[in-house]
Design a protein around this motif. Sequence first.
Motif, PDB file in Angstrom:
ATOM      1  N   ALA A  56       0.835  -1.213   0.000  1.00  0.00           N
ATOM      2  CA  ALA A  56       0.000   0.000   0.000  1.00  0.00           C
ATOM      3  C   ALA A  56       0.866   1.259   0.000  1.00  0.00           C
ATOM      4  N   TYR A  57       1.949   1.258   0.778  1.00  0.00           N
ATOM      5  CA  TYR A  57       2.815   2.433   0.838  1.00  0.00           C
ATOM      6  C   TYR A  57       3.586   2.634  -0.461  1.00  0.00           C
ATOM      7  N   TYR A  58       3.578   1.626  -1.301  1.00  0.00           N
ATOM      8  CA  TYR A  58       4.218   1.795  -2.604  1.00  0.00           C
ATOM      9  C   TYR A  58       3.199   2.211  -3.656  1.00  0.00           C
ATOM     10  N   ILE A  59       2.094   1.455  -3.716  1.00  0.00           N
ATOM     11  CA  ILE A  59       1.108   1.659  -4.788  1.00  0.00           C
ATOM     12  C   ILE A  59       0.450   3.033  -4.668  1.00  0.00           C
ATOM     13  N   ILE A  60       0.082   3.444  -3.456  1.00  0.00           N
ATOM     14  CA  ILE A  60      -0.686   4.686  -3.335  1.00  0.00           C
ATOM     15  C   ILE A  60       0.136   5.898  -3.773  1.00  0.00           C
ATOM     16  N   PRO A  61       1.348   6.107  -3.258  1.00  0.00           N
ATOM     17  CA  PRO A  61       2.123   7.254  -3.758  1.00  0.00           C
ATOM     18  C   PRO A  61       2.393   7.157  -5.260  1.00  0.00           C
ATOM     19  N   LYS A  62       2.609   5.962  -5.729  1.00  0.00           N
ATOM     20  CA  LYS A  62       2.930   5.757  -7.144  1.00  0.00           C
ATOM     21  C   LYS A  62       1.777   6.223  -8.031  1.00  0.00           C
ATOM     22  N   ILE A  63       0.561   5.890  -7.655  1.00  0.00           N
ATOM     23  CA  ILE A  63      -0.561   6.210  -8.535  1.00  0.00           C
ATOM     24  C   ILE A  63      -1.077   7.607  -8.279  1.00  0.00           C
ATOM     25  N   VAL A  64      -1.093   7.990  -7.015  1.00  0.00           N
ATOM     26  CA  VAL A  64      -1.592   9.337  -6.717  1.00  0.00           C
ATOM     27  C   VAL A  64      -0.568  10.386  -7.164  1.00  0.00           C
ATOM     28  N   GLY A  65       0.707  10.001  -7.212  1.00  0.00           N
ATOM     29  CA  GLY A  65       1.721  10.934  -7.675  1.00  0.00           C
ATOM     30  C   GLY A  65       2.181  11.894  -6.590  1.00  0.00           C
ATOM     31  N   ARG A  66       2.060  11.470  -5.348  1.00  0.00           N
ATOM     32  CA  ARG A  66       2.537  12.271  -4.225  1.00  0.00           C
ATOM     33  C   ARG A  66       3.294  11.373  -3.278  1.00  0.00           C
ATOM     34  N   PRO A  67       4.263  11.911  -2.550  1.00  0.00           N
ATOM     35  CA  PRO A  67       4.849  11.100  -1.483  1.00  0.00           C
ATOM     36  C   PRO A  67       3.814  10.885  -0.384  1.00  0.00           C
ATOM     37  N   ILE A  68       4.027   9.894   0.470  1.00  0.00           N
ATOM     38  CA  ILE A  68       3.017   9.654   1.506  1.00  0.00           C
ATOM     39  C   ILE A  68       2.921  10.871   2.425  1.00  0.00           C
ATOM     40  N   TYR A  69       1.737  11.013   2.970  1.00  0.00           N
ATOM     41  CA  TYR A  69       1.372  12.248   3.670  1.00  0.00           C
ATOM     42  C   TYR A  69       2.348  12.577   4.789  1.00  0.00           C
ATOM     43  N   SER A  70       2.584  11.620   5.671  1.00  0.00           N
ATOM     44  CA  SER A  70       3.535  11.871   6.747  1.00  0.00           C
ATOM     45  C   SER A  70       4.476  10.690   6.868  1.00  0.00           C
ATOM     46  N   TYR A  71       5.691  10.877   6.390  1.00  0.00           N
ATOM     47  CA  TYR A  71       6.639   9.779   6.424  1.00  0.00           C
ATOM     48  C   TYR A  71       6.984   9.416   7.861  1.00  0.00           C
ATOM     49  N   GLN A  72       7.021  10.445   8.712  1.00  0.00           N
ATOM     50  CA  GLN A  72       7.377  10.198  10.104  1.00  0.00           C
ATOM     51  C   GLN A  72       6.360   9.286  10.794  1.00  0.00           C
ATOM     52  N   LEU A  73       5.069   9.551  10.521  1.00  0.00           N
ATOM     53  CA  LEU A  73       4.038   8.693  11.121  1.00  0.00           C
ATOM     54  C   LEU A  73       4.190   7.261  10.624  1.00  0.00           C
ATOM     55  N   ALA A  74       4.507   7.119   9.341  1.00  0.00           N
ATOM     56  CA  ALA A  74       4.687   5.771   8.794  1.00  0.00           C
ATOM     57  C   ALA A  74       5.812   5.053   9.524  1.00  0.00           C
ATOM     58  N   GLN A  75       6.889   5.781   9.838  1.00  0.00           N
ATOM     59  CA  GLN A  75       8.010   5.183  10.575  1.00  0.00           C
ATOM     60  C   GLN A  75       7.592   4.773  11.977  1.00  0.00           C
ATOM     61  N   ILE A  76       6.876   5.685  12.637  1.00  0.00           N
ATOM     62  CA  ILE A  76       6.399   5.380  13.993  1.00  0.00           C
ATOM     63  C   ILE A  76       5.545   4.121  13.953  1.00  0.00           C
ATOM     64  N   ALA A  77       4.667   4.054  12.940  1.00  0.00           N
ATOM     65  CA  ALA A  77       3.764   2.911  12.834  1.00  0.00           C
ATOM     66  C   ALA A  77       4.548   1.625  12.652  1.00  0.00           C
ATOM     67  N   PHE A  78       5.619   1.682  11.853  1.00  0.00           N
ATOM     68  CA  PHE A  78       6.425   0.482  11.625  1.00  0.00           C
ATOM     69  C   PHE A  78       7.006  -0.033  12.940  1.00  0.00           C
ATOM     70  N   TRP A  79       7.614   0.886  13.696  1.00  0.00           N
ATOM     71  CA  TRP A  79       8.250   0.440  14.943  1.00  0.00           C
ATOM     72  C   TRP A  79       7.224   0.019  15.972  1.00  0.00           C
TER      73      TRP A  79
END
Lengths: 496, 250
Positions: A229-252
């Motif tokens: 999802a983190y690959y397909i959505i930015p790829k098709i929408v044409g934007r980087p993900i909204y908050s990269y920091q939140l994505a990192q927090i979520a991963f950990w």
Amino acid sequence: MSETMQEASVQDIQERAAIDKSARLPVLFFFTSAAGWLFLATLLGFASSVKLAAPELWDACPWLAYGQLFPAHMDSLIYGWGMQAGFGVMIWLMARLCRVEIKNGVTLVAAGFVWNLTILFGVVAVWSGYGNSMPWLDFPAYLWPAMFLSYAVIAGSLLMMFRRRREGEAYISQKYIFGAALWFPWIFAVANLILNHTGGSALMNAGVNAWFMNNLIYFWFVPVGLASAYYIIPKIVGRPIYSYQLAQIAFWALAVLAGWTGFNRFLGGPFPSWMPAISGTAIILMLLPIGAVAVNLLGTISGRGSLMHFSPSLRFTVFGGIMFNLYGLLVAFSSYFDISRLLQFSYATLGYDIMVVYGFFSMVVFGAIYFIVPRITGCEWPSAKLIRFHFWYSSYGIITIVAFMIFAGLAQGGAIDDWSGDFMDSVRRGKGYIVALAVAWALISVANLAFYYQLLMMACGKGRKSEGPTLIHKNPGEAASAEAAAGFAPEDTAKA
Amino acid sequence: MDDKNSTESNLDYQGGRAAVRDGHDSVRREKPEPVAGGSNKVLISWVVGAGIVLVMAGGYLGGYSNFFDSSDSYIYPGYVAAARPVVEGVDTDAEQEPWIEVWMKDGKKVYTNCIACHQAAGTGTPGLFPPLKGSEWVDGGTERLGMIVLSGVLGPLNVSGSTYNQPMPAWGALNDEKLAQVLTYIRREFGELPEGQSGVVTKEMMKAAREKHGKRTSPWTEADLLAIPGDAELPGVEVDLNTGQPVAGE
């Protein structure tokens, strides 16, 4: 920092084309064999729910007994389809994101053959009554080392690719794939060693089994689905993900929390109360990463949601993302004792499992497959109508399953908790809803037939050869991209 | 190097964008790969939500964990478990299957060795293999039967008025229990026993047969068998059909 992505350069395009070419053999192998398993799994799902709704059917045939059909259905869904399709997505994403070509395609296919043969043997064993009745670990004990070895080869290749990566800092999808690659061997080996070899009290074995089920979800299906999802959505929408920091927090957060879950499946069970309590706490804390995913999902597509109208990949992925958030909420809700005493050991648990394995993971993987396969085969999906059909039948099917299984769980309610009552009473109360389960699996089977047909056409190189993607609600080649179809000019992209 | 050049020659440029001519339109049209880093926005609503979740989780752990006391507190405080059902007046003996049923079932399993010739219904194969049903050898005493299964039979044998020439193999390799079970099975299943006889052959009876006749290495002939009286029984005590134990008072 600019909010949009730059157009691709010549080098980029050459590089991608080379990577895709190298990924063609292993990725197509995993996708096509997974899709075959998926079709079998959905048929078994249909047959098992028919049998559950009308137990007197096919009385004489043990191969059609519910106790043999249902585990065969779940095992082929999880190991045959889910994990195998996940391998394909992981390999392709890892290669693309590390910007390295796949050098050991044949080794990967060989590992895939071992995986398929083992699963085939296991499913036939379970189906013919030689399973060992531990949910999601039903295969005979001697099969797991073969699965483990085959997985180790695949995971090893992923890690080698990661080592050779050309981009310094890993993108969030790479982290998730890296994590999933390493987490699975751990949980799989621990669960199998305890359950099949060292043994323990029967009670603790049930707990270990539940721990494995939850961890397979949170340590494998969730990270692989989110990586996609983190690959397909930015790829098709044409934007980087909204908050990269939140994505990192979520991963950990996921990495720290997932291993604690599992015992919440036996809330109020005969375990020391701190064990289910810790699992329940972890499930509630899981709302942190899930909330971060929701924020990123909404934030990234905000204002460009109409792309979902046209792009199959985005549509499937967003549907999966929504299902993931709902799953997190429902499970957190159900980890409260007063709710779980109604729902645990009822059909609702099955509904939740299907929700995350099918509603979230499989739908996201479908999105990824619709994105990846045109690139590795060099042709476009033959029919937008069939994609649309696949989407709607699948989503109706999943929503039906989840909704009706929760209703069935509520209807069974406390009946199963009441020892003085007749056990059959709790079964009878849920029975009517099982008809909906059978109908839903029938819908999903039909949808998957359409998917399987299209995928085989693509794999044989019989896809559409003209330019322009296959978009829903557009004639083939009519629009150059989902953006163009939705009326977003490249200039708009720059401003957005 | 050559390879790279040929890829290069497959490209053309449209308005500054590169296109691969060889059908890889999908690769050309896609956006660049996403990279690490970027926006560090943290939504205030997420932070607030996270605070709520943390409070909920803390409350949950406090409420359900019994403060990690693992002695005997299985469930969270205040939960009253339902009383355990009391099992009363259950006659465990009545639940058990009678001994003879089990003995016969096992005998039926051993009889699978015999089915090829004597058939499942004990009818034999006319002209080739003698029937067990209606056979005076089965209906008669147990000693002759014990001899037959231990060492087999060779040559012409008269059964129910017909003569059979096919040899019967020896089954002495099977243990006493199995032979006793199969003899019980054929006698009770196919035999027409005199009034009052249970037809049971016990392990002890079979053991006695082996002691008396087990040294014989060649098959019996009809003459050997007829030398034993037709009603000679193997020594053994009568057993209770329900328990398999000797009947008391014998």
